[in-house]
Each structure stands twice: as C-alpha cells, then as structure tokens.
Design an enzyme around this catalytic site. Structure first.
Site, PDB file in Angstrom:
ATOM      1  N   ARG A  47       0.850  -1.073   0.050  1.00  0.00           N
ATOM      2  CA  ARG A  47       0.146   0.002   0.090  1.00  0.00           C
ATOM      3  C   ARG A  47       0.744   1.187  -0.024  1.00  0.00           C
ATOM      4  O   ARG A  47       2.019   1.416   0.782  1.00  0.00           O
ATOM      5  CB  ARG A  47      -0.987   0.082   1.422  1.00  0.00           C
ATOM      6  CG  ARG A  47      -1.852  -1.153   1.391  1.00  0.00           C
ATOM      7  CD  ARG A  47      -2.815  -1.270   2.517  1.00  0.00           C
ATOM      8  NE  ARG A  47      -3.875  -2.290   2.620  1.00  0.00           N
ATOM      9  CZ  ARG A  47      -3.495  -3.436   3.189  1.00  0.00           C
ATOM     10  NH1 ARG A  47      -2.125  -3.853   3.487  1.00  0.00           N
ATOM     11  NH2 ARG A  47      -4.352  -4.558   3.076  1.00  0.00           N
ATOM     12  N   GLU A 115       2.894  -4.674  -7.116  1.00  0.00           N
ATOM     13  CA  GLU A 115       1.544  -4.219  -7.085  1.00  0.00           C
ATOM     14  C   GLU A 115       1.492  -2.902  -5.896  1.00  0.00           C
ATOM     15  O   GLU A 115       1.717  -3.244  -4.911  1.00  0.00           O
ATOM     16  CB  GLU A 115       0.495  -5.101  -6.967  1.00  0.00           C
ATOM     17  CG  GLU A 115      -0.886  -4.507  -6.930  1.00  0.00           C
ATOM     18  CD  GLU A 115      -2.297  -5.442  -6.391  1.00  0.00           C
ATOM     19  OE1 GLU A 115      -3.144  -4.924  -6.286  1.00  0.00           O
ATOM     20  OE2 GLU A 115      -1.689  -6.468  -6.185  1.00  0.00           O
ATOM     21  N   ASN A 119      -5.134   3.763  -1.773  1.00  0.00           N
ATOM     22  CA  ASN A 119      -6.510   4.364  -1.332  1.00  0.00           C
ATOM     23  C   ASN A 119      -6.696   5.804  -1.467  1.00  0.00           C
ATOM     24  O   ASN A 119      -6.011   6.521  -0.728  1.00  0.00           O
ATOM     25  CB  ASN A 119      -6.692   3.915   0.242  1.00  0.00           C
ATOM     26  CG  ASN A 119      -6.857   2.503   0.220  1.00  0.00           C
ATOM     27  OD1 ASN A 119      -7.568   1.754  -0.333  1.00  0.00           O
ATOM     28  ND2 ASN A 119      -5.857   1.670   0.939  1.00  0.00           N
ATOM     29  N   HIS A 142      11.037  -6.908   3.529  1.00  0.00           N
ATOM     30  CA  HIS A 142      11.681  -5.985   2.268  1.00  0.00           C
ATOM     31  C   HIS A 142      11.328  -6.522   1.094  1.00  0.00           C
ATOM     32  O   HIS A 142      10.737  -7.672   0.820  1.00  0.00           O
ATOM     33  CB  HIS A 142      13.150  -5.649   2.492  1.00  0.00           C
ATOM     34  CG  HIS A 142      14.004  -6.811   2.297  1.00  0.00           C
ATOM     35  ND1 HIS A 142      14.402  -7.620   3.640  1.00  0.00           N
ATOM     36  CD2 HIS A 142      14.095  -7.515   1.190  1.00  0.00           C
ATOM     37  CE1 HIS A 142      14.816  -8.589   2.845  1.00  0.00           C
ATOM     38  NE2 HIS A 142      14.974  -8.435   1.843  1.00  0.00           N
ATOM     39  N   GLN A 202      13.397  -9.727  -5.128  1.00  0.00           N
ATOM     40  CA  GLN A 202      13.052 -10.552  -3.944  1.00  0.00           C
ATOM     41  C   GLN A 202      11.877  -9.920  -3.201  1.00  0.00           C
ATOM     42  O   GLN A 202      11.590  -8.583  -3.384  1.00  0.00           O
ATOM     43  CB  GLN A 202      14.038 -10.456  -2.688  1.00  0.00           C
ATOM     44  CG  GLN A 202      15.686 -11.095  -2.930  1.00  0.00           C
ATOM     45  CD  GLN A 202      16.466 -10.925  -1.672  1.00  0.00           C
ATOM     46  OE1 GLN A 202      16.163 -10.246  -0.722  1.00  0.00           O
ATOM     47  NE2 GLN A 202      17.651 -11.483  -2.031  1.00  0.00           N
ATOM     48  N   GLU A 280      11.899 -14.669  -0.641  1.00  0.00           N
ATOM     49  CA  GLU A 280      12.725 -15.090   0.697  1.00  0.00           C
ATOM     50  C   GLU A 280      12.110 -15.476   1.881  1.00  0.00           C
ATOM     51  O   GLU A 280      11.247 -14.473   2.395  1.00  0.00           O
ATOM     52  CB  GLU A 280      13.764 -13.953   0.678  1.00  0.00           C
ATOM     53  CG  GLU A 280      14.849 -14.166   1.727  1.00  0.00           C
ATOM     54  CD  GLU A 280      15.743 -12.831   2.114  1.00  0.00           C
ATOM     55  OE1 GLU A 280      16.487 -12.946   3.146  1.00  0.00           O
ATOM     56  OE2 GLU A 280      15.517 -11.955   1.373  1.00  0.00           O
ATOM     57  N   HIS A 307      -0.050  -8.518   0.411  1.00  0.00           N
ATOM     58  CA  HIS A 307      -0.196 -10.065  -0.031  1.00  0.00           C
ATOM     59  C   HIS A 307       0.772 -10.237  -1.186  1.00  0.00           C
ATOM     60  O   HIS A 307       1.350  -9.455  -1.617  1.00  0.00           O
ATOM     61  CB  HIS A 307      -1.579 -10.275  -0.478  1.00  0.00           C
ATOM     62  CG  HIS A 307      -2.013  -9.574  -1.736  1.00  0.00           C
ATOM     63  ND1 HIS A 307      -2.978  -8.422  -1.403  1.00  0.00           N
ATOM     64  CD2 HIS A 307      -1.753  -9.564  -3.020  1.00  0.00           C
ATOM     65  CE1 HIS A 307      -3.124  -8.051  -2.745  1.00  0.00           C
ATOM     66  NE2 HIS A 307      -2.376  -8.705  -3.707  1.00  0.00           N
ATOM     67  N   GLU A 353      -3.531 -14.011  -2.631  1.00  0.00           N
ATOM     68  CA  GLU A 353      -4.511 -13.793  -3.595  1.00  0.00           C
ATOM     69  C   GLU A 353      -4.381 -14.861  -4.679  1.00  0.00           C
ATOM     70  O   GLU A 353      -3.138 -15.349  -5.175  1.00  0.00           O
ATOM     71  CB  GLU A 353      -4.322 -12.488  -4.429  1.00  0.00           C
ATOM     72  CG  GLU A 353      -5.599 -12.040  -5.006  1.00  0.00           C
ATOM     73  CD  GLU A 353      -5.601 -10.751  -5.731  1.00  0.00           C
ATOM     74  OE1 GLU A 353      -6.604 -10.291  -6.241  1.00  0.00           O
ATOM     75  OE2 GLU A 353      -4.409 -10.010  -5.441  1.00  0.00           O
TER      76      GLU A 353
END
Length: 363
Positions: A47, A115, A119, A142, A202, A280, A307, A353
């Site tokens: 996010r 991704e 919001n 990370h 990663q 990882e 996710h 997901e």
C-alpha cells in the site's frame, strides 16, 4: 497511409506480444504443485500513500515499467492499483497501462510484478502513513533489487536524494522508498547487455516454522526451493530459504543442491541477471516453538504490506483443492464484492491472492 501503416504495425506487435505471453505461460507453467492448477507467483502488493511519489521512485529511480493500472470509484472501494515489472535484456513493452490489452497481459504474464495500492485521499492527509514493517512482531521485511555493484548503485541513488538505512555492510544496502518500506540492494553477476541496472529480485517474509511453510509454497503453490542458508547463534541464529517459479529456471539443466554455496551462486549468476524474483522466507530459529504470531500487514496499526498473488488455471478448482489440504481462507471466490478472486492464508496467516490466469480483467 503512413499513419495507418504505423498504427497497424503497433497493433500487430501488441497482438504478437500478448500471444507470446499466453503461449509461453501455457507451455512453461509446468506445475510442481501436488494439487495441480499450474500456480505461478505473479505479484507482491504494497500500500502506498502517494502514487506520484511511489511511481517516480520505482520507475525513475529503480527502472521498473508500469505495465497496467486500475482505477476504482467509490462504488468499488475508491482505490487505484498500479502494476510494475522489471524486464530482462531484449524484452520491450508497448501496451498502454489501463487498456484491455494491458489487462490481458497482466493476467497472463509469467513475471512477478510489484502491485502498488493507493486508497484515494491518503496523499492529502499530512499525518497519514503506512507501517513499513521491521518492528517487533512484523512479518514483512523488504523487497529487493539486484544490481551489479551495490556500492555504485547506492552512490547513484544517494545522489538522486534517496535515503538509506545506516549499515556497515558493503555487500548489501537498504534504501527507503517514499513510504519507508525497506528496499534492499543485492549483488548479481554481470548481466547481458541491455539488462536494466536495477531488477526486482526479492520479496522477504518472516516465517515461524519452515517445516510448515516450505511444503505449503512448494507442494501446494508450486514454487521451487533453489537455495537455503543457515546461520548459527554467532551470526544471528536464523535461516533463509529462496524460492522461485519453476518456469524461471533454465531448461534441461541440473540445479545445485539448495543447501550448498553453489546454490546461492546460481541465484546470483543465473536468476538475478535474468530479472527473476525469488520469495525469501526468513526463519528466526526457535520461533516454531513459541506462541508468537507475525503481523500479516492487513490490520491496524500495522497496515502496509498486503499480500502476494498467484495465477492459476481455475480459481474455483484450485481453491477447493487448497481447502481439501486444510488451507484456511480470508475470502473465497464467491464471497465479497469482486467475485472470482480468492485470498487463502499461508501457515503464518499471510494473504495469498488467487487469480484466474488469462482473464480479461474487467473487474
């Protein structure tokens, strides 16, 4: 005529690109999952507060390509999604993010994408911030980018105003993105000419018990364990496990034993230079014996990481198979406002997901 010809040429190239992606996905997504379904890791979600700042960072500082985007109004949650990818040498991308063709590419790709979820309105709230992880009890650690020279890459980013976490280590470095997520720089061997200087390499998650997590990701989610490293009390008392999509591995080539030094050398010499991402999994020894729980990033006040996501051939069948293996769900395909997408839970409660491969993506 000249304009028509050029437009026609662009359309042909786009159709050829989409066809290549779809055929490659079908031909090479040989699932290692014991429940079938051809699962392949396709995304890691964070996010972000301000997409302008985050897109500038990941595109202009780290060389990623925006391949697709979605904008949802208040009737569907009032948020936007941005999907970025690193391309290897010789690959190009000409589709328009947000277009039907870009949607088809996104849901057929064999790449692991980043991704970014925005919001709407969060950028206008001065005090608003997401939790970047890495505090006591946090699960997400990370994301990382592979570079040929860590020190040189760090110096380049510092000159552009990127801030770094203080460290005495010279083989790795941790930058902060605009939301203070940790972005590790890891070394890779020399890549082919044309490979971007930075490539997504990663996503790191902490796990309590590898005896549960490794079978979940290899036997159910179809990933391949390619390397593992173990450190005793004198070096932190933890283990690292590196997994990737099987289709990202060289064909007809014997792989080194994951527990050997040659395995990690293979990751750096063969995978990272080809823009392959690994998952990882970090295990701090002894956590499997206590009652601690890692935050999955989806509850306040620790919302930030969201996710990881997988494409499968059939969402319903795959989710039924997962349920048959005792996997719990945050959302099943027929629940919620957006049908046909599911969120399973891994052994640590991270959201996974599940998305239908090849969908048109008209949510």
């Amino acid at each position: 005529r000249e304009r028509t010809s050029r437009r026609g040429g662009k359309r042909r190239k786009r159709r050829q690109l989409l066809l290549y992606v779809m055929l490659r996905g079908v031909a090479r997504a040989m699932s290692a999952s014991k429940i079938g379904g051809n699962p392949s890791w396709q995304q890691s979600m964070l996010r972000v507060k301000d997409p302008k700042k985050s897109l500038d960072f990941y595109q202009n500082q780290l060389g990623m390509t925006l391949i697709d985007k979605y904008d949802f109004g208040k009737d569907k949650g009032d948020f936007s999604l941005f999907f970025l990818a690193s391309f290897k040498a010789g690959e190009t991308y000409s589709l328009t993010p947000g277009s039907a063709e870009a949607h088809k590419y996104l849901w057929s790709t064999d790449k692991v994408t980043l991704e970014l979820t925005h919001n709407h309105g969060s950028e206008a709230e001065e005090a608003f911030k997401y939790h970047p992880g890495n505090q006591e009890g946090d699960g997400f650690g990370h994301i990382a980018f592979a570079v040929e020279d860590v020190a040189a890459a760090k110096a380049e980013l510092l000159a552009k105003g990127v801030t770094f976490r203080p460290t005495k280590m010279k083989t790795i470095a941790f930058a902060y993105d605009p939301d203070s997520y940790w972005v590790e720089l890891v070394g890779r061997e020399e890549a082919q000419q044309g490979t971007p200087p930075f490539t997504l390499s990663q996503t790191m998650l902490r796990i309590k018990d590898p005896a549960k997590s490794i079978p979940f990701y290899t036997q159910l989610m179809g990933l391949k364990l390619v390397a593992e490293r173990h450190y005793g009390p004198e070096k932190g008392d933890f283990s690292l496990f590196f997994l990737c999509n099987p289709q990202d591995l060289p064909e007809n080539q014997d792989l080194p034993d994951p527990s050997t030094p040659e395995a990690m050398a293979f990751v750096k010499s063969d995978l990272y230079p080809n823009a392959v991402s690994v998952l990882e999994l970090t295990h701090n020894h002894g956590t499997e014996l206590d009652d601690s729980v890692y935050s999955n990033g989806n509850t306040e006040p620790r919302r930030g990481f969201g996710h990881i996501g997988f494409l499968v051939d059939d969402v319903g069948d795959f989710c039924n198979a997962l349920e048959g293996e005792g996997v719990a769900f945050q959302k099943k395909p027929d629940e919620g406002g957006i049908k046909g997408i599911a969120f399973a839970k891994d052994p640590d409660g991270y959201w996974i997901e599940i998305i239908q491969r090849g969908i048109a993506g008209n949510f």
